[in-house]
Design a protein around this motif. Structure first.
Motif, PDB file in Angstrom:
ATOM      1  N   ASN A  26      50.621  50.630  42.457  1.00  0.00           N
ATOM      2  CA  ASN A  26      49.278  51.328  41.909  1.00  0.00           C
ATOM      3  C   ASN A  26      49.248  52.603  42.566  1.00  0.00           C
ATOM      4  N   SER A  69      45.560  46.483  34.678  1.00  0.00           N
ATOM      5  CA  SER A  69      45.676  46.808  36.237  1.00  0.00           C
ATOM      6  C   SER A  69      44.204  46.917  36.671  1.00  0.00           C
ATOM      7  N   PRO A 110      42.950  47.398  40.550  1.00  0.00           N
ATOM      8  CA  PRO A 110      42.972  47.823  41.832  1.00  0.00           C
ATOM      9  C   PRO A 110      41.417  47.711  42.279  1.00  0.00           C
ATOM     10  N   GLU A 157      44.405  43.769  44.251  1.00  0.00           N
ATOM     11  CA  GLU A 157      44.810  44.263  43.110  1.00  0.00           C
ATOM     12  C   GLU A 157      45.244  43.114  41.912  1.00  0.00           C
ATOM     13  N   THR A 173      46.894  42.417  38.307  1.00  0.00           N
ATOM     14  CA  THR A 173      47.693  43.067  37.365  1.00  0.00           C
ATOM     15  C   THR A 173      48.211  41.970  36.175  1.00  0.00           C
TER      16      THR A 173
END
Length: 799
Positions: free
Chosen positions: A71, A312, A314, A320, A322
């Motif tokens: 990220n 994604s 975060p 996080e 994904t």
């Protein structure tokens, strides 16, 4: 599902002159603390808002370097003092950022793409001393910015072919699918996208890679001492990481060439919280086939597409999520009557969490499906032949950072694999006379636990060691033959059958795989490393051709076909010159391979319910020396890669009719002793560059008929020793010119690329075939995939 007990990037980017003042977004707290001050942050592109993954964050005062995560994030633990942070990323201006650390805080750095300075161009994408200081052996990471410096293949950046320019990595020829790494077969490489395995990573039988480069962040190839978190293949791991979208603003890209086109878009679903990136690529290559003079080819058609979606989230500094989706499809209709098609679909969901200052967790689940088939519509015996693979599993591993130079990783994984080896479905059973047939499905489960410890003993010695315990089970439902003792396994020696029920265990295997390496630094710019690696492989590609084809059969280990076991020993010397402008290395290796698959003469592999009757257990060995010289700085950049290697097989059984070449070692289908690659990229001006790739390799082994004889009125070829002859040597030159057009403001940025493959029209043979002529020996004819110069033109923009 098995419960596991937890036992236990391409950058220094760009050393470019110049700096910019970043926009500061600092959140201070715990003012007044003296030690363990946590400074976190994120690097993004100033124009697009894309996260800059694999950038370096350096604190020169304490010689501390960190690499940004998927990220673009990073974290520093500092004492109370003043520091000058340096942020570097390939293709971007270096950012110098002075701070006074008095309490925890967070910063956001926006980096601007540079206009290449003629006197100072850098294309390395990781810490330039990492090859010296780390204990890694045979691990190479290429960022997409570096791969894009290479001449494109048919207008496109090709990830798989880019890997084949590295030492120890080769392909059997033009339009060849897959890679051969250090003498291993194409099935000995685990290719994974966002953590999910991909079984056929090609379009049009290998002419295109099926990964859209605009959705890829970086690619790492492990081929020597492989981290213990990876397993299941004998030669290498190719780990492809997707690129997350921007959480700040919307943008996209478009590329058009004379063979294919692609479009992508990315932006925030929830600003500063959730991003999305999508990409689609498709071909329009039929006009090219129609222009060919060959009547079979100009009546053929070819189509492919692939698509990606990356979401994604975060959601905090410590967590996080994904999600990644990948799909690809191909069909090729030869002479308008027989169509071959193959399709990949994969999903993966990853969770990364920082549980404490020292402990982090990475968990991932995936589902992959691969389908392939042949569809005959010639009007005579029309049929459909379908096969497929379903692979799903989960992985979890944790990292405990004991200190800056001491860390432990540990975890586990499992996967279930279902194979449908083949099913024949006649279009009209009564008219054709063909009978439907279905090969028995196969069911297997792999699981593993692993740990790895990396630490340094002073400044000169670094050590990495680990252990992986692999377990495998083969399940029913299935009917298994028993064969007579003291006879070769064949249809004629079958004496009985045993039927196993749904989920009933048929056989199982397990094994310990130690891995380790040690580094001794001779100086700041040179080191020696030695390593050992043991791998287990429970799935096999059953093919008696030299390259992967959509019609190949995958086979799980069973009571007849044991797992492949690969032991590899490596030794290397690494040296950088002139402030890391030049990077050099030389590695030697030896591999011992047990239970490799080979085939009886005339083996029938299609729709075979009992493949054990067509296979022979073989031993393998491979050894070689790899030399690499890379220039990272200046107008002219690039590398030279040379490999001398041998890949050999031997078959000795108690039965004379099964022994190949009298029990002597013989060349594998992909044994190519000499392999040389030259890569050059020359910056003519700020917006223009010229790149070239030259490749040379020894021709691959083949078996020629030595005579022909008459049998019952039929002329038959006589073959003696296997793989005793070779195709002519391969060599080819590719050139490309790149023009960059800078758009007004921040709206778009255009690039023209003109390339020519096979500049001097070398007719490299992909294969040889023989035509019988009355009264004379069989005549050899050469099949060349690219026998003429092949130009391409592409234009791409960002918006």
């Amino acid at each position: 599902m098995r419960k596991f007990l937890l036992l236990i990037v391409f950058i220094i980017p760009v050393l470019v002159q110049g700096q910019t003042q970043p926009k500061r977004e600092v959140i201070g707290r715990d003012i007044g603390q003296l030690k363990n001050i946590r400074i976190s942050g994120r690097l993004i592109d100033e124009i697009t808002g894309d996260a800059l993954i694999g950038a370096t964050v350096t604190v020169p005062e304490i010689n501390l370097t960190r690499i940004t995560d998927n990220n673009g994030g990073f974290e520093l633990i500092l004492d109370r003092a003043e520091y000058n942070l340096e942020f570097r990323y390939v293709g971007y201006e270096t950012v110098l950022y002075p701070i006074t650390a008095v309490g925890d805080g967070r910063i956001s750095i926006r980096m601007i793409q540079e206009d290449f300075q003629l006197d100072d161009v850098v294309i390395f994408g990781r810490d330039p001393e990492k090859n010296i200081r780390s204990t890694d052996m045979g691990a190479i990471t290429l960022s997409m910015n570096s791969i894009k410096e290479l001449p494109p293949f048919l207008g496109e950046v090709d990830i798989i072919r880019s890997m084949a320019t590295l030492p120890g990595v080769s392909q059997v020829g033009e339009a060849a699918a897959g890679l051969n790494v250090r003498g291993g077969g194409a099935d000995q490489n685990l290719i994974q996208f966002a953590g999910a395995p991909i079984y056929n990573p090609t379009h049009l039988f290998g002419l295109f890679t099926s990964f859209n480069a605009d959705v890829v962040n970086d690619v790492t190839l492990y081929k020597s001492v492989i981290p213990t978190r990876f397993g299941g293949r004998g030669s290498s791991i190719l780990d492809i990481l997707p690129k997350a979208g921007s959480i700040d603003r919307w943008g996209g890209d478009l590329m058009l060439s004379n063979y294919s086109g692609k479009i992508g878009i990315n932006g925030p679903l929830v600003k500063e919280k959730v991003s999305i990136r999508g990409g689609f690529r498709g071909s329009y290559i039929n006009w090219f086939l129609g222009a060919l003079s060959n009547p079979d080819l100009n009546t053929s058609s070819a189509n492919f597409y692939d698509g990606n979606l990356v979401i994604s989230a975060p959601i905090s500094d410590k967590n996080e999520f994904t999600y990644s989706y990948y799909t690809s499809y191909d069909d090729f209709a030869f002479a308008s009557d027989t169509t071959i098609s193959w399709k990949n679909n994969s999903h993966s969901l990853q969770w990364k969490s920082r549980l404490s200052d020292k402990l982090s967790l990475d968990a991932l689940g995936y589902y992959t499906q691969y389908d392939y088939g042949i569809f005959n519509r010639s009007g005579i015996n029309d049929f459909d032949l379908n096969s497929g693979i379903v692979d799903f599993g989960a992985k979890v591993f944790a990292m405990y950072q004991i200190s800056e130079t001491n860390k432990v990783t540990f975890g586990g994984e499992f996967k279930d694999v279902t194979l449908q080896p083949g099913e024949l479905i006649p279009t009209d059973e009564q008219e054709s006379g063909l009978l439907p047939k279905k090969v028995q499905d196969e069911f297997g489960r792999e699981s593993a636990v692993h740990f790895q410890h990396e630490f340094e003993l002073g400044e000169k010695i670094g050590v990495s060691y680990g252990l992986r315990y692999d377990m495998y089970q083969y399940f029913g439902p299935r009917t298994v033959r028993q064969y007579a003792e003291n006879q070769p396994i064949s249809d004629g020696s079958a004496i009985s059958e045993t039927t196993y029920g749904d989920g009933e265990k048929i056989t199982s295997y397990d094994g310990l795989g130690p891995r380790g390496s040690i580094r001794y630094s001779l100086s700041k710019s040179s080191s020696i490393k030695a390593g050992y690696n043991k791998m287990y492989q429970f799935i096999h590609l059953i093919s008696n051709t030299a390259t992967i084809a959509p019609t190949d059969v995958w086979k799980l280990s069973d009571e007849f076909l044991k797992p492949q076991i690969v032991d590899q020993y490596s030794l290397g010397f690494y040296n950088n010159f002139k402030g890391n402008i030049f990077e050099t290395s030389i590695e030697v290796y030896y591999k011992d391979i047990q239970n490799v698959v080979d085939y009886k003469d005339g083996a029938n592999l299609i729709l075979q319910n009992h493949l054990e009757t067509e296979l022979i257990p073989a031993s393998g060995r491979a050894y070689g020396v790899e030399m690499f010289v890379k220039k990272n700085l200046g107008r002219l950049t690039g590398w030279i890669s040379y490999t001398y290697s041998r890949s050999l097989r031997r078959v000795i059984t108690p039965y004379e009719e099964e022994i190949i070449n009298d029990g002597d070692w013989y060349s594998s289908n992909f044994d190519k002793p000499h392999d040389l690659t030259l890569i050059g990229n020359y910056k003519v001006s700020t917006n223009t560059s010229v790149s070239a790739t030259f490749g040379y390799s020894t021709g691959r082994p083949v078996t020629f008929p030595e005579a022909k004889f008459d049998y019952s009125g039929n002329n038959l070829a006589y073959f003696n020793r296997r793989n005793e002859q070779r195709l002519p040597d391969f060599h080819r030159l590719d050139l490309a010119i790149n023009f960059k057009l800078k758009g007004e403001g921040k709206f778009f940025d255009g690039d023209w690329t003109f390339s020519v493959l096979n500049v001097y029209a070398r007719k490299n043979p992909f294969s040889l075939f023989f035509v019988d002529q009355e009264g004379s020996p069989p005549q050899a004819l050469r099949l060349a995939v690219l026998g003429v110069p092949l130009p391409s033109l592409s234009y791409s923009i960002k918006f």
